[in-house]
Enzyme design. Structure first.
Site, PDB file in Angstrom:
ATOM      1  N   LEU A 125       0.840  -1.204   0.000  1.00 11.59           N
ATOM      2  CA  LEU A 125       0.000   0.000   0.000  1.00 11.59           C
ATOM      3  C   LEU A 125       0.875   1.253   0.000  1.00 11.59           C
ATOM      4  CD1 LEU A 125      -2.960  -1.021   2.386  1.00 11.59           C
ATOM      5  CD2 LEU A 125      -2.785  -1.261  -0.104  1.00 11.59           C
ATOM      6  N   THR A 147       7.046  -4.957 -18.700  1.00 16.68           N
ATOM      7  CA  THR A 147       6.632  -3.871 -19.587  1.00 16.68           C
ATOM      8  C   THR A 147       7.366  -3.920 -20.931  1.00 16.68           C
ATOM      9  OG1 THR A 147       6.802  -1.464 -19.830  1.00 16.68           O
ATOM     10  CG2 THR A 147       8.349  -2.472 -18.326  1.00 16.68           C
ATOM     11  N   ASP A 148       6.761  -3.329 -21.954  1.00 16.87           N
ATOM     12  CA  ASP A 148       7.446  -3.227 -23.253  1.00 16.87           C
ATOM     13  C   ASP A 148       8.583  -2.204 -23.192  1.00 16.87           C
ATOM     14  OD1 ASP A 148       5.936  -0.893 -23.131  1.00 16.87           O
ATOM     15  OD2 ASP A 148       5.020  -1.113 -25.117  1.00 16.87           O
ATOM     16  N   GLU A 149       8.636  -1.396 -22.113  1.00  9.69           N
ATOM     17  CA  GLU A 149       9.650  -0.336 -22.045  1.00  9.69           C
ATOM     18  C   GLU A 149      11.064  -0.909 -21.918  1.00  9.69           C
ATOM     19  OE1 GLU A 149       8.452   3.070 -19.690  1.00  9.69           O
ATOM     20  OE2 GLU A 149       6.342   2.584 -19.982  1.00  9.69           O
ATOM     21  N   TYR A 209      13.213   3.443 -14.576  1.00  7.82           N
ATOM     22  CA  TYR A 209      12.094   2.498 -14.452  1.00  7.82           C
ATOM     23  C   TYR A 209      12.315   1.284 -15.364  1.00  7.82           C
ATOM     24  CZ  TYR A 209       7.549   0.377 -15.541  1.00  7.82           C
ATOM     25  OH  TYR A 209       6.536  -0.521 -15.785  1.00  7.82           O
ATOM     26  N   ALA A 226      14.988   0.255 -16.869  1.00  3.95           N
ATOM     27  CA  ALA A 226      16.210  -0.506 -16.553  1.00  3.95           C
ATOM     28  C   ALA A 226      15.969  -1.416 -15.349  1.00  3.95           C
ATOM     29  CB  ALA A 226      17.364   0.454 -16.280  1.00  3.95           C
ATOM     30  N   SER A 227      15.177  -0.943 -14.373  1.00  4.28           N
ATOM     31  CA  SER A 227      14.899  -1.793 -13.204  1.00  4.28           C
ATOM     32  C   SER A 227      14.001  -2.970 -13.595  1.00  4.28           C
ATOM     33  CB  SER A 227      14.290  -0.974 -12.055  1.00  4.28           C
ATOM     34  OG  SER A 227      12.988  -0.531 -12.381  1.00  4.28           O
ATOM     35  N   LYS A 228      13.039  -2.718 -14.490  1.00  2.00           N
ATOM     36  CA  LYS A 228      12.173  -3.829 -14.932  1.00  2.00           C
ATOM     37  C   LYS A 228      12.985  -4.822 -15.778  1.00  2.00           C
ATOM     38  CE  LYS A 228       8.274  -4.359 -14.421  1.00  2.00           C
ATOM     39  NZ  LYS A 228       7.461  -4.997 -13.352  1.00  2.00           N
ATOM     40  N   PRO A 264      13.066  14.051 -19.604  1.00  2.00           N
ATOM     41  CA  PRO A 264      14.430  13.703 -20.017  1.00  2.00           C
ATOM     42  C   PRO A 264      14.478  12.264 -20.559  1.00  2.00           C
ATOM     43  CG  PRO A 264      14.398  14.556 -17.756  1.00  2.00           C
ATOM     44  CD  PRO A 264      12.968  14.359 -18.171  1.00  2.00           C
ATOM     45  N   GLY A 265      15.141  12.088 -21.690  1.00  2.00           N
ATOM     46  CA  GLY A 265      15.293  10.739 -22.265  1.00  2.00           C
ATOM     47  C   GLY A 265      13.984  10.130 -22.738  1.00  2.00           C
TER      48      GLY A 265
HETATM   49  P1  NAD Z   1       0.722   0.615  -9.799  1.00  4.02           P
HETATM   50  O1  NAD Z   1       1.805   1.583  -9.487  1.00  4.02           O
HETATM   51  O2  NAD Z   1      -0.662   1.106 -10.044  1.00  4.02           O
HETATM   52  O3  NAD Z   1       0.631  -0.479  -8.629  1.00  4.02           O
HETATM   53  C1  NAD Z   1       1.752  -1.041  -8.027  1.00  4.02           C
HETATM   54  C2  NAD Z   1       1.297  -1.750  -6.756  1.00  4.02           C
HETATM   55  O4  NAD Z   1       2.452  -2.357  -6.143  1.00  4.02           O
HETATM   56  C3  NAD Z   1       0.687  -0.810  -5.707  1.00  4.02           C
HETATM   57  O5  NAD Z   1      -0.486  -1.375  -5.178  1.00  4.02           O
HETATM   58  C4  NAD Z   1       1.770  -0.707  -4.640  1.00  4.02           C
HETATM   59  O6  NAD Z   1       1.263  -0.478  -3.324  1.00  4.02           O
HETATM   60  C5  NAD Z   1       2.435  -2.077  -4.753  1.00  4.02           C
HETATM   61  N1  NAD Z   1       3.823  -2.049  -4.279  1.00  4.02           N
HETATM   62  C6  NAD Z   1       4.797  -1.163  -4.602  1.00  4.02           C
HETATM   63  N2  NAD Z   1       5.936  -1.438  -3.938  1.00  4.02           N
HETATM   64  C7  NAD Z   1       5.680  -2.554  -3.172  1.00  4.02           C
HETATM   65  C8  NAD Z   1       6.467  -3.331  -2.286  1.00  4.02           C
HETATM   66  N3  NAD Z   1       7.731  -3.001  -2.028  1.00  4.02           N
HETATM   67  N4  NAD Z   1       5.905  -4.412  -1.714  1.00  4.02           N
HETATM   68  C9  NAD Z   1       4.611  -4.741  -1.973  1.00  4.02           C
HETATM   69  N5  NAD Z   1       3.823  -4.023  -2.776  1.00  4.02           N
HETATM   70  C10 NAD Z   1       4.341  -2.945  -3.391  1.00  4.02           C
HETATM   71  O7  NAD Z   1       1.274  -0.208 -11.049  1.00  4.02           O
HETATM   72  P2  NAD Z   1       0.491  -0.818 -12.291  1.00  4.02           P
HETATM   73  O8  NAD Z   1       0.386   0.223 -13.344  1.00  4.02           O
HETATM   74  O9  NAD Z   1      -0.728  -1.520 -11.844  1.00  4.02           O
HETATM   75  O10 NAD Z   1       1.579  -1.878 -12.797  1.00  4.02           O
HETATM   76  C11 NAD Z   1       1.600  -3.195 -12.246  1.00  4.02           C
HETATM   77  C12 NAD Z   1       2.723  -3.972 -12.905  1.00  4.02           C
HETATM   78  O11 NAD Z   1       2.530  -4.032 -14.315  1.00  4.02           O
HETATM   79  C13 NAD Z   1       4.110  -3.353 -12.688  1.00  4.02           C
HETATM   80  O12 NAD Z   1       5.029  -4.389 -12.473  1.00  4.02           O
HETATM   81  C14 NAD Z   1       4.390  -2.635 -13.995  1.00  4.02           C
HETATM   82  O13 NAD Z   1       5.781  -2.580 -14.237  1.00  4.02           O
HETATM   83  C15 NAD Z   1       3.667  -3.532 -14.985  1.00  4.02           C
HETATM   84  N6  NAD Z   1       3.179  -2.859 -16.210  1.00  4.02           N
HETATM   85  C16 NAD Z   1       2.412  -1.726 -16.126  1.00  4.02           C
HETATM   86  C17 NAD Z   1       1.923  -1.148 -17.295  1.00  4.02           C
HETATM   87  C18 NAD Z   1       1.037   0.084 -17.239  1.00  4.02           C
HETATM   88  O14 NAD Z   1       0.671   0.611 -18.315  1.00  4.02           O
HETATM   89  N7  NAD Z   1       0.608   0.565 -16.090  1.00  4.02           N
HETATM   90  C19 NAD Z   1       2.212  -1.710 -18.544  1.00  4.02           C
HETATM   91  C20 NAD Z   1       3.013  -2.887 -18.571  1.00  4.02           C
HETATM   92  C21 NAD Z   1       3.472  -3.456 -17.410  1.00  4.02           C
HETATM   93  P1  TYD Z   2       2.725   7.678 -18.910  1.00  2.05           P
HETATM   94  O1  TYD Z   2       1.257   7.530 -18.727  1.00  2.05           O
HETATM   95  O2  TYD Z   2       3.551   8.244 -17.810  1.00  2.05           O
HETATM   96  O3  TYD Z   2       3.286   6.248 -19.357  1.00  2.05           O
HETATM   97  P2  TYD Z   2       4.777   5.831 -19.927  1.00  2.05           P
HETATM   98  O4  TYD Z   2       5.718   6.925 -19.686  1.00  2.05           O
HETATM   99  O5  TYD Z   2       5.072   4.633 -19.098  1.00  2.05           O
HETATM  100  O6  TYD Z   2       4.562   5.529 -21.377  1.00  2.05           O
HETATM  101  O7  TYD Z   2       2.975   8.590 -20.179  1.00  2.05           O
HETATM  102  C1  TYD Z   2       2.408   8.266 -21.446  1.00  2.05           C
HETATM  103  C2  TYD Z   2       2.939   9.275 -22.441  1.00  2.05           C
HETATM  104  O8  TYD Z   2       2.407  10.561 -22.118  1.00  2.05           O
HETATM  105  C3  TYD Z   2       4.446   9.434 -22.394  1.00  2.05           C
HETATM  106  O9  TYD Z   2       4.922   9.636 -23.733  1.00  2.05           O
HETATM  107  C4  TYD Z   2       4.665  10.681 -21.575  1.00  2.05           C
HETATM  108  C5  TYD Z   2       3.440  11.518 -21.878  1.00  2.05           C
HETATM  109  N1  TYD Z   2       2.951  12.388 -20.762  1.00  2.05           N
HETATM  110  C6  TYD Z   2       2.677  13.739 -21.014  1.00  2.05           C
HETATM  111  O10 TYD Z   2       2.815  14.240 -22.142  1.00  2.05           O
HETATM  112  N2  TYD Z   2       2.217  14.498 -19.972  1.00  2.05           N
HETATM  113  C7  TYD Z   2       2.058  13.994 -18.719  1.00  2.05           C
HETATM  114  O11 TYD Z   2       1.665  14.765 -17.788  1.00  2.05           O
HETATM  115  C8  TYD Z   2       2.340  12.608 -18.477  1.00  2.05           C
HETATM  116  C9  TYD Z   2       2.172  12.005 -17.112  1.00  2.05           C
HETATM  117  C10 TYD Z   2       2.785  11.841 -19.550  1.00  2.05           C
END
Ligand code: NAD
Ligand code: TYD
Length: 348
Positions: free
Chosen positions: A35, A130-132, A155, A157-159, A287-288
Site C-alpha cells: 500500500l 513492460t514493453d519499455e 524504471y 532498466a529496473s524492470k 528527459p530521455g
Molecule cells: P501501480 O503503481 O498502479 O501499482 C503497483 C502496486 O504495487 C501498488 O499497489 C503498490 O502499493 C504495490 N507495491 C509497490 N511497492 C511494493 C512493495 N515493495 N511491496 C509490496 N507491494 C508494493 O502499477 P500498475 O500500473 O498496476 O503496474 C503493475 C505492474 O505491471 C508493474 O510491475 C508494472 O511494471 C507492470 N506494467 C504496467 C503497465 C502500465 O501501463 N501501467 C504496462 C506494462 C506493465
Molecule cells: P505515462 O502515462 O507516464 O506512461 P509511460 O511513460 O510509461 O509511457 O505517459 C504516457 C505518455 O504521455 C508518455 O509519452 C509521456 C506523456 N505524458 C505527457 O505528455 N504528460 C504527462 O503529464 C504525463 C504524465 C505523460
C-alpha cells in the site's frame, strides 16, 4: 490452487485480483501489497469479502517476511505485479525502483525457490513486465519476444533487470516461470499520475493539460481488462520459460489521445466543442523521453488465442464514464500527497 498476487491493490493488480477471485472460486487468492501511494484497497471493495480472497499487507523488500509467508502458505503460483511503476518518479528518485523492482523481485524468487526446490511440478512464477525494457522505436517496426533489451529510463532498466533475474531462476534452478511484456494500459482505477487519468482529472477541474515536448511521442494503448485476460491466459496456458508480448495494436500520438479525451469530455460534460482543448499546455519534455512503443502480439494470438478488444474510442469513453461516476475515488487519490507530487512535477 493457492496463488499469491503481488501489487494487487494497484491499477492492473486490482483487475487481475478481481478477475481471478470471480472466475476461479475454487482457487485461493492472496493479495500481498505494501500500500504505497499507488496501492488502494478501495480498488477491491467489490471482492474484499469473497471467501476465496485475502489481503496481506507486506513489503516485498522484507526477505525474512516473504520466506516465512511462503513456508506458512505453501503457494502453488505467484503473479508478480508489485512495482514502482511511474517513469517520471524514476527520474526524480531511482533508488526505490532498484529496491522494489530488482531486489524485491529477487526476494520473491528466493522465497518461491525455498518452498518449491524439491518439486517444481504444478508450480508457476509469473512476472508481469513492460514493453519499455525494449527501449524506443523509430517510425517503423514493432517490439516482439525476440527484440534485444535496450532500457533507457531508471524504471525500464529496473524492470529489465528483474526480467533477467526471473530468466536466470528458470535457467539455473529450473523454476517454471513465464514473463509478459505489455504496452501502456488504460481503464478504471488508474492512478492519475499517468497520462490518461491525469488528463481526465484536469479536464474535469478545468486545469492545464500538460503535454510533454511536442506531444508526438507514440504509445500503444491496451484496455486494462484485456491485460488481465491476457495474464489469465498466459498463467494457465503459457509455456514455462517463455515470454509473451501483450499489446493493443492501437498506436496513438500523445497529443491525439489528449484531443480525443477533450472531445469526449466536452460532450459528456455539456461543454462547448473545443473548450477543453484550450487547456492544452506544452511543457518541458521528459528527459530521455522514449519516442515510440509498439507491440507485435502475434505469438499470443497464434499460440494462445488472445486478442485485444476494440475500438479504442468506445473503451476510452467507458473509462472516462468510470472516473466521472467515481468522484469519491478520484477526490481521495488526488488529495494530500498527490498535490505535493503534482506541484513538484508540474509547477517547478
Ligand atoms: P501501480 O503503481 O498502479 O501499482 C503497483 C502496486 O504495487 C501498488 O499497489 C503498490 O502499493 C504495490 N507495491 C509497490 N511497492 C511494493 C512493495 N515493495 N511491496 C509490496 N507491494 C508494493 O502499477 P500498475 O500500473 O498496476 O503496474 C503493475 C505492474 O505491471 C508493474 O510491475 C508494472 O511494471 C507492470 N506494467 C504496467 C503497465 C502500465 O501501463 N501501467 C504496462 C506494462 C506493465
Ligand atoms: P505515462 O502515462 O507516464 O506512461 P509511460 O511513460 O510509461 O509511457 O505517459 C504516457 C505518455 O504521455 C508518455 O509519452 C509521456 C506523456 N505524458 C505527457 O505528455 N504528460 C504527462 O503529464 C504525463 C504524465 C505523460
Amino acid at each position: 490452487m493457492k496463488i499469491l498476487v503481488t501489487g494487487g491493490a494497484g491499477f492492473i493488480g486490482s483487475h487481475v485480483v478481481r478477475r481471478f477471485v470471480n472466475t476461479y472460486p475454487q482457487y485461493t487468492i492472496h493479495n500481498l501489497d505494501k500500500l504505497t501511494y499507488a496501492g488502494n484497497l478501495a480498488n477491491l471493495k467489490d471482492v474484499e469479502d469473497a471467501p476465496n480472497y485475502k489481503f496481506i499487507k507486506g513489503d516485498i523488500n522484507d526477505k525474512e517476511f516473504l520466506l516465512s509467508l511462503f513456508r506458512e502458505e505453501q503457494y502453488d503460483g505467484v503473479i508478480h505485479l508489485a512495482a514502482e511503476s511511474h517513469v517520471d518518479r524514476s527520474i526524480s528518485g531511482p533508488d526505490a525502483f532498484i529496491q522494489t523492482n530488482v531486489v524485491g523481485t529477487c526476494n520473491l524468487l528466493g522465497a518461491a525457490l525455498d518452498i518449491w526446490k524439491n518439486s517444481m511440478t504444478g508450480k508457476r512464477f509469473y512476472h508481469v513486465s513492460t514493453d519499455e525494457v525494449f527501449g524506443s522505436l523509430g517510425a517503423e517496426g514493432k517490439f516482439s519476444e525476440t527484440t534485444k533489451y535496450d532500457p533507457r529510463s531508471p524504471y525500464s532498466a529496473s524492470k529489465a533487470s528483474s526480467d533477467h533475474m526471473v530468466r536466470a531462476y528458470s535457467h539455473t534452478y529450473g523454476m517454471p516461470v513465464v514473463i509478459s511484456n505489455c504496452s501502456n494500459n488504460y481503464g478504471s482505477h488508474h492512478f492519475p499520475e499517468k497520462l490518461i487519468p491525469l488528463i481526465i482529472n484536469n479536464i474535469k477541474h478545468k486545469k492545464p493539460l500538460p503535454v510533454y515536448g511536442k506531444g508526438e511521442n507514440i504509445r500503444d494503448w491496451l484496455w486494462v481488462e484485456d491485460h488481465a485476460r491476457a495474464i489469465d491466459v498466459i498463467f494457465h496456458q503459457g509455456v514455462s520459460g517463455e515470454t509473451y508480448c501483450v499489446g493493443g495494436n492501437n498506436e496513438w500520438k500523445n497529443i491525439d489521445v489528449v484531443k480525443l479525451i477533450c472531445k469526449l469530455m466536452d460532450e459528456k460534460l455539456g461543454r462547448n466543442a473545443g473548450e477543453s482543448e484550450q487547456l492544452i499546455t506544452y511543457v518541458t519534455d521528459r528527459p530521455g523521453h522514449d519516442a515510440r512503443y509498439a507491440i507485435d502480439a502475434t505469438k499470443l494470438k497464434t499460440e494462445l488465442g488472445w486478442e485485444p478488444t476494440q475500438p479504442f474510442d468506445l473503451l476510452l469513453s467507458k473509462t472516462i464514464d468510470w472516473y466521472l461516476q467515481n468522484e469519491k475515488w478520484l477526490n481521495e487519490v488526488t488529495s494530500g500527497d498527490y498535490m505535493k507530487y503534482y506541484e513538484n512535477q508540474y509547477n517547478r
